[in-house]
Motif scaffolding. Structure first.
Motif, mmCIF file in Angstrom:
data_model
loop_
_atom_site.group_PDB
_atom_site.id
_atom_site.type_symbol
_atom_site.label_atom_id
_atom_site.label_comp_id
_atom_site.label_asym_id
_atom_site.label_seq_id
_atom_site.Cartn_x
_atom_site.Cartn_y
_atom_site.Cartn_z
ATOM 1 N N ASP A 9 0.854 -1.177 0.000
ATOM 2 C CA ASP A 9 0.000 0.000 0.000
ATOM 3 C C ASP A 9 0.896 1.235 0.000
ATOM 4 O OD1 ASP A 9 -2.819 1.226 0.536
ATOM 5 O OD2 ASP A 9 -1.441 2.224 1.910
ATOM 6 N N THR A 11 0.337 4.338 0.597
ATOM 7 C CA THR A 11 0.215 5.276 1.730
ATOM 8 C C THR A 11 1.040 4.799 2.919
ATOM 9 O OG1 THR A 11 -2.019 5.747 0.989
ATOM 10 C CG2 THR A 11 -1.435 6.445 3.209
ATOM 11 N N ASN A 15 4.237 6.650 4.369
ATOM 12 C CA ASN A 15 4.210 6.951 5.801
ATOM 13 C C ASN A 15 5.457 6.400 6.494
ATOM 14 O OD1 ASN A 15 2.631 7.994 8.077
ATOM 15 N ND2 ASN A 15 2.613 5.869 8.740
ATOM 16 N N ARG A 18 8.356 8.567 5.664
ATOM 17 C CA ARG A 18 8.262 9.855 6.346
ATOM 18 C C ARG A 18 8.612 9.723 7.831
ATOM 19 N NH1 ARG A 18 3.663 11.277 4.121
ATOM 20 N NH2 ARG A 18 2.338 10.498 5.795
ATOM 21 N N ARG A 19 8.261 8.604 8.410
ATOM 22 C CA ARG A 19 8.426 8.465 9.861
ATOM 23 C C ARG A 19 9.785 7.907 10.255
ATOM 24 N NH1 ARG A 19 4.612 9.935 12.562
ATOM 25 N NH2 ARG A 19 2.692 10.422 11.515
ATOM 26 N N PRO A 98 -8.536 -0.538 6.484
ATOM 27 C CA PRO A 98 -9.083 -1.305 5.354
ATOM 28 C C PRO A 98 -7.976 -1.817 4.437
ATOM 29 C CG PRO A 98 -9.390 1.025 4.966
ATOM 30 C CD PRO A 98 -8.782 0.913 6.319
ATOM 31 N N LEU A 99 -7.100 -2.608 4.994
ATOM 32 C CA LEU A 99 -5.975 -3.171 4.253
ATOM 33 C C LEU A 99 -5.748 -4.585 4.749
ATOM 34 C CD1 LEU A 99 -3.448 -0.229 4.730
ATOM 35 C CD2 LEU A 99 -4.568 -0.803 2.571
ATOM 36 N N ASP B 94 -2.119 15.203 10.691
ATOM 37 C CA ASP B 94 -1.340 14.089 10.103
ATOM 38 C C ASP B 94 -2.212 12.847 9.965
ATOM 39 O OD1 ASP B 94 0.948 15.623 10.030
ATOM 40 O OD2 ASP B 94 1.624 14.969 12.018
ATOM 41 N N MET B 95 -2.950 12.561 11.026
ATOM 42 C CA MET B 95 -3.786 11.365 10.989
ATOM 43 C C MET B 95 -4.892 11.509 9.942
ATOM 44 S SD MET B 95 -2.392 9.281 13.092
ATOM 45 C CE MET B 95 -3.587 7.975 12.935
ATOM 46 N N PHE B 98 -3.475 10.789 6.635
ATOM 47 C CA PHE B 98 -3.273 9.338 6.493
ATOM 48 C C PHE B 98 -4.601 8.638 6.187
ATOM 49 C CE2 PHE B 98 -3.197 5.114 8.490
ATOM 50 C CZ PHE B 98 -2.150 4.543 7.797
ATOM 51 N N TYR B 99 -5.605 8.967 6.994
ATOM 52 C CA TYR B 99 -6.922 8.335 6.802
ATOM 53 C C TYR B 99 -7.506 8.689 5.428
ATOM 54 C CZ TYR B 99 -7.432 6.732 11.648
ATOM 55 O OH TYR B 99 -7.288 6.076 12.839
ATOM 56 N N GLU B 101 -6.120 9.033 2.702
ATOM 57 C CA GLU B 101 -5.600 8.200 1.623
ATOM 58 C C GLU B 101 -5.977 6.735 1.790
ATOM 59 O OE1 GLU B 101 -1.749 8.789 0.178
ATOM 60 O OE2 GLU B 101 -1.598 10.847 0.910
ATOM 61 N N ILE B 102 -6.202 6.349 3.042
ATOM 62 C CA ILE B 102 -6.477 4.930 3.292
ATOM 63 C C ILE B 102 -7.960 4.606 3.099
ATOM 64 C CG2 ILE B 102 -6.621 3.211 5.159
ATOM 65 C CD1 ILE B 102 -3.819 3.393 4.373
ATOM 66 N N TYR B 103 -8.823 5.493 3.580
ATOM 67 C CA TYR B 103 -10.265 5.225 3.541
ATOM 68 C C TYR B 103 -10.899 5.923 2.332
ATOM 69 C CZ TYR B 103 -10.270 3.236 8.249
ATOM 70 O OH TYR B 103 -10.063 2.437 9.337
#
Lengths: 648, 299
Positions: A9, A11, A15, A18-19, A98-99, B94-95, B98-99, B101-103
């Motif tokens: 994925d 994202t 991530n 980035r982290r 959702p992965l 930030d969250m 992230f969300y 792009e994920i949801y």
């Protein structure tokens, strides 16, 4: 149904980058620092002295092979990347996304791997930028880069595999480092303890160390330098650095990828509720318990050998039964500690003594059976002698040095070697009475080879005093024990007589003394040479030495007409066993050292040949030559009388 | 259609049975209160619903599909655990990124609108926020996902009363406007009384009772009555509880109010009055005699 997105994925990957970039940066900085210092790249001395090219390249490659940085940063990055596995809250978070869970896992790992792989490129690039790529640096950096990247993949994959085996973030690095060194440590420990228990086991070939890459690379893989020097001015004119470690490093990287794949497969069936547990899989619990118990048992056993018995290994111990039982007791205590400490970690309580006794009892019985079995030679290891028909040749080495290594190929001699083997093995109790475990005295090693390679190696180290020798008349006649362990002197030991006889067979003497072809030609062109005469006492020590320089024509005459014919007829070059148990080849009361060579154009002596041997009564041509040149020898007593005008 | 369905779910941890053939059904559009004392298995049940845990036996269905490793289902579900987890150092922004792009259902407009409801510094690292503010941040993000199913584990712990009301208002708005199904877990029944239309009680990994609040209230009635001297209660009453103060008796009866009133009138009471029952009382009298730690969910 699985698809590409089932494992990746974007994202999560972004991530992860980035982290965790700081960890990647730290890796790059550490690598750069090591390159700039350890490999001495920044030193002007190396920059301008072109003779150091190969050493620089070798040093850079060696840095890649021996550096622990890939090993450390790989596990650190894995801990950061998939640390969510170890807390139930983060686990729940990841699972609710959702992965597919393997997509989160793989993407996190790939993000970390990207950073780790970028770091060596950055380090090599920065080093090249600062130092340039000349003077061998560019080539060395490319090789270093290859080794470092491949080993980074290897360690990273293995760390990922360890990550899914455990549910606790502290257990991950512990498991990782333990497993990385487990094979080498286990092999060394078992070998040391078996050497203590099995009379004659000696050093065996390492067979598992390749499973410990850090150890293996440090000790087995290296770059090899070949240099061609212009002797006119002493400056190297050409060089080549060969690195033989590529197959090994590539194999490790491939293994790392396989471990990574195994990690993904294991993750798919991972029970997420194991977050916080030491062992992530139920089947790992008994493995962990047994592993901890065996490791503790071996550790306590080794500690006992070193501290209680002062046994350092590298020799046969010939441990008495009582000592072996003390060792067994200590090993059982170690196993007990390991077993129940593991149980405490698994059950997260110190109240573990209510159960698990059956498992420990079985393990203790196995350890006891093995120790007793080896001590009493139930498995026949001590008595085992290979089938004569299958032995291609046998090597006999005395005093643990290849200098005295002799190879026997003739069937009657191989049979004699086996007979010697049997007699020494039967002397176990005599060795045990000496009750010594440290290396002292002489060592006898026998290695049998069949058509496919090594069949068997046995090594016996005589405790100090046990292998004392005395000479009677001609020194090669017989060997006797100085003591039987009870203060009785003069006990005959047929095994040692057999050893001496073996060393004086025609096969052994020919192998030991007959020089290579072309020596005559060299002797004809040599322009310096000398004879060193030694008169010795009965115990073999020299007490009188004289030197006679040889003219070129004397060198040619002595070599071609006296020494070589006598050596080829094996009328010289006998061996005798010395008081310390070693074997020595200048036998008799008078020995001499002859050498010759040529002066180079720069005036440096280039020694072509030397012979250190004893003049025996059979060596008629040599004795005649010496007589002719004023060195008179009594053929019976073998003492010299040297004309006064002969020696300077 | 059911939003959440657990059928015979069993889960054991190191020999301890956390869920024991648990059956639970949350109808679509319902606000379901999952109640139970500590250790009853609420969080374990929720972790099955979010797909974290795989049951040893039984089925866990969300929106009629197995939820475990089911991406298409998880896209439509949001969960706020007791202690929400965020990336270390991450801010609400930030969250959100992230969300987003994920949801696929993430609603940026809704997120912006909710800013006014949650007075937070969205650029501040969440770990530096107070517990209540972290909960607000979690609600902000979860509601912006536009979930079809919202699972909340002890959701308002740490929120002040004003924010509790605010949060429930937003959740109920989603239920009303979008038909969102909500499962709320709590060990405190009183907290759920005002918001839930369905209640399930969990005890030792099993569902003791599962009913709509209407059903419960319609089928359990409290009467205060005074009977003439020597008169007895009519036969056939399902009495959950009975107490007396002088001649005034209080009865908790299982049954419909009209039918029970008719029956009690046959005893010609001097005084008869049906009184409203709180959920708390219903549960006390439904469960009280069954050796269950009902008091744990009422305190």
């Amino acid at each position: 149904m699985l698809s590409r997105t089932s494992f990746f994925d974007g994202t999560i990957y972004k991530n992860a980058l980035r982290r965790r970039w700081l960890l990647g940066l730290g890796y790059a900085a550490a690598l750069t620092f090591r390159l700039m210092t350890r490999a001495n790249i920044g030193m002007d001395l190396y920059r301008y002295a072109n003779m150091y090219y190969p050493e620089r390249i070798e040093s850079i490659i060696q840095e890649g092979l021996t550096s622990v940085l890939p090993m450390l940063f790989a596990v650190a990055m894995v801990m950061a990347a998939v640390g969510w596995l170890y807390r139930s809250r983060s686990c729940a978070f990841a699972a609710s996304l959702p992965l597919k869970r393997q997509a989160v896992f793989c993407s996190d790992l790939l993000g970390g791997l990207t950073l780790l792989l970028a770091a060596p490129v950055a380090a090599a690039g920065l080093t090249a930028l600062l130092e340039g790529t000349g003077y061998g640096t560019g080539m060395g950096l490319l090789w270093w880069l290859g080794v470092t990247e491949l080993m980074t993949v290897a360690y990273y994959g293995f760390a990922a595999f360890c990550a899914v085996l455990t549910g606790h973030w502290l257990a991950l690095p512990a498991l990782y480092f333990i497993l990385l060194y487990a094979a080498a440590a286990l092999e060394a420990s078992v070998r040391r303890i078996l050497q203590f228990l099995i009379f004659g086991l000696g050093n065996q070939r390492w067979i598992l160390s390749f499973l410990s890459p850090a150890y293996y690379l440090k000790n087995r893989a290296y770059a090899f330098i070949e240099t061609w020097t212009d002797w006119q001015n002493g400056i190297p004119v050409d060089w080549r650095v060969t690195f033989h470690g590529w197959p090994t490093v590539i194999a490790y990287a491939a293994a790392g990828l396989l471990f990574g794949l195994a990690a993904v497969l294991l993750l798919r069936r991972r029970r997420m509720e194991c977050a916080g547990d030491v062992a992530a899989e139920p089947w790992l619990r008994p493995v962990f318990r047994i592993g901890a118990a065996v490791a503790a048992s071996l550790s306590v056993g080794l500690l006992t050998l070193q501290t209680v018995f002062g046994y350092s290994g590298y020799s046969t111990a010939a441990a008495s039964f009582s000592r072996s039982m003390i060792l067994l007791l200590m090993m059982l205590i170690g196993a007990f500690l390991g077993w129940f400490c593991a149980e405490m970690l698994l059950r997260k309580t110190v109240k573990v003594f209510d159960r698990s006794w059956a498992g420990f009892g079985i393990l203790a019985a196995v350890i006891g059976a093995l120790v007793l079995g080896f001590e009493l030679d139930v498995f026949g290891v001590e008595r085992a002698v290979p089938d004569l028909a299958r032995v291609d040749h046998a090597e006999v080495s005395c005093y643990s040095s290849n200098v005295y290594l002799t190879t026997f190929s003739q069937p009657e001699n191989i049979a004699a070697v086996e007979e010697l083997h049997r007699h020494v093995a039967a002397s176990k109790r005599i060795f045990e009475r000496e009750n010594r475990t440290s290396f002292s005295g002489g060592t006898l090693e026998i290695t049998y080879y069949d058509q496919n390679g090594v069949v068997m190696t046995r090594t016996w180290t005589a405790p100090g005093g046990a292998l004392a020798w005395a000479s009677r008349g001609n020194a090669w006649e017989s060997g006797i024990w100085a003591s039987d362990g009870n203060g009785v002197w003069g006990t005959q030991n047929p095994a040692l007589k057999e050893l001496e006889d073996l060393m004086n067979t025609a096969e052994a003497r020919a192998q030991r003394n007959v020089p290579t072809q072309g020596l005559e030609l060299n002797a004809l062109t040599a322009n310096f040479g000398s004879i060193v005469l030694r008169e010795s006492t009965l115990d073999g020590y020299s007490n009188y030495t004289t030197i006679r320089e040889l003219a070129p024509d004397e060198i040619a005459d002595l070599t071609c007409n006296a020494l070589l014919p006598d050596l080829r007829d094996t009328t010289m070059g006998y061996a005798k066993l010395m008081p310390e148990g070693q074997i020595t080849y200048p036998v008799g009361n008078v020995s001499f050292y002859v050498s010759f060579g040529s002066f180079g154009e720069n005036g440096i002596e280039d020694l072509w040949w030397y012979l250190d041997t004893t003049v025996t009564p059979d060596a008629a041509r040599t004795i005649a030559w010496l007589e002719k040149h004023g060195i008179h020898m009594d053929a019976d007593a073998m003492v010299t009388r040297i004309d006064e005008d002969v020696m300077p | 259609m059911n939003a959440i369905e657990l059928k015979g779910v069993t889960k054991t941890f190191d020999g301890f049975k956390a869920l024991d053939k648990l059956d639970l059904t949350v109808p679509k559009g319902a606000v379901y209160g999952l109640v139970g004392p500590n250790g009853a298995g609420k969080t374990t049940a929720i972790r099955h619903m979010t797909g974290m845990l795989r049951p040893d036996a039984g089925k866990v269905l969300l929106l009629e599909e197995p939820v475990y490793e089911n991406v298409s289902v998880k896209e439509r579900v949001a969960c706020i655990p007791d202690e929400p987890w965020f990336f270390s150092g991450a801010s609400t922004r930030d969250m959100m990124e992230f969300y987003r792009e994920i949801y696929p259902r993430f609603d940026q407009g809704r997120y912006e609108k909710l800013r006014s409801a949650f007075p937070l510094d969205e650029l501040r690292p969440i770990r530096r926020l107070s517990r209540g503010m972290r909960k607000q941040s979690a609600f902000w993000l979860a509601l912006a996902l536009r979930p079809e199913v919202l699972i909340l584990d002890e959701p308002v712990d740490g929120l002040d009363p004003v924010m509790r009301r605010q949060v429930w208002s937003l959740v109920m708005g989603d239920v009303a406007e979008n038909g969102t199904s909500v499962l709320v877990s709590s060990h405190n029944l009183r907290e759920l009384e005002d918001v839930c239309d369905h209640i399930g009680i969990l005890q030792r990994g099993r569902c003791l009772l599962e009913k709509s609040v209407d059903d419960l209230q319609e089928t359990t009635v409290k009467f205060a009555l005074a009977l003439p001297e020597g008169a007895a209660l009519p036969e056939g009453l399902d009495i959950l509880h009975e107490s007396a103060a002088g001649r005034l008796r209080t009865l908790i009866l299982r049954g419909r109010e009209e039918e029970l009133t008719e029956k009690l009138q046959s005893a010609q009471p001097l005084f008869l009055e049906a009184q409203p029952l709180t959920l708390e009382e219903i549960f006390i009298y439904e469960m009280g005699g069954a050796d269950y730690a009902v008091k744990d969910i009422l305190l």
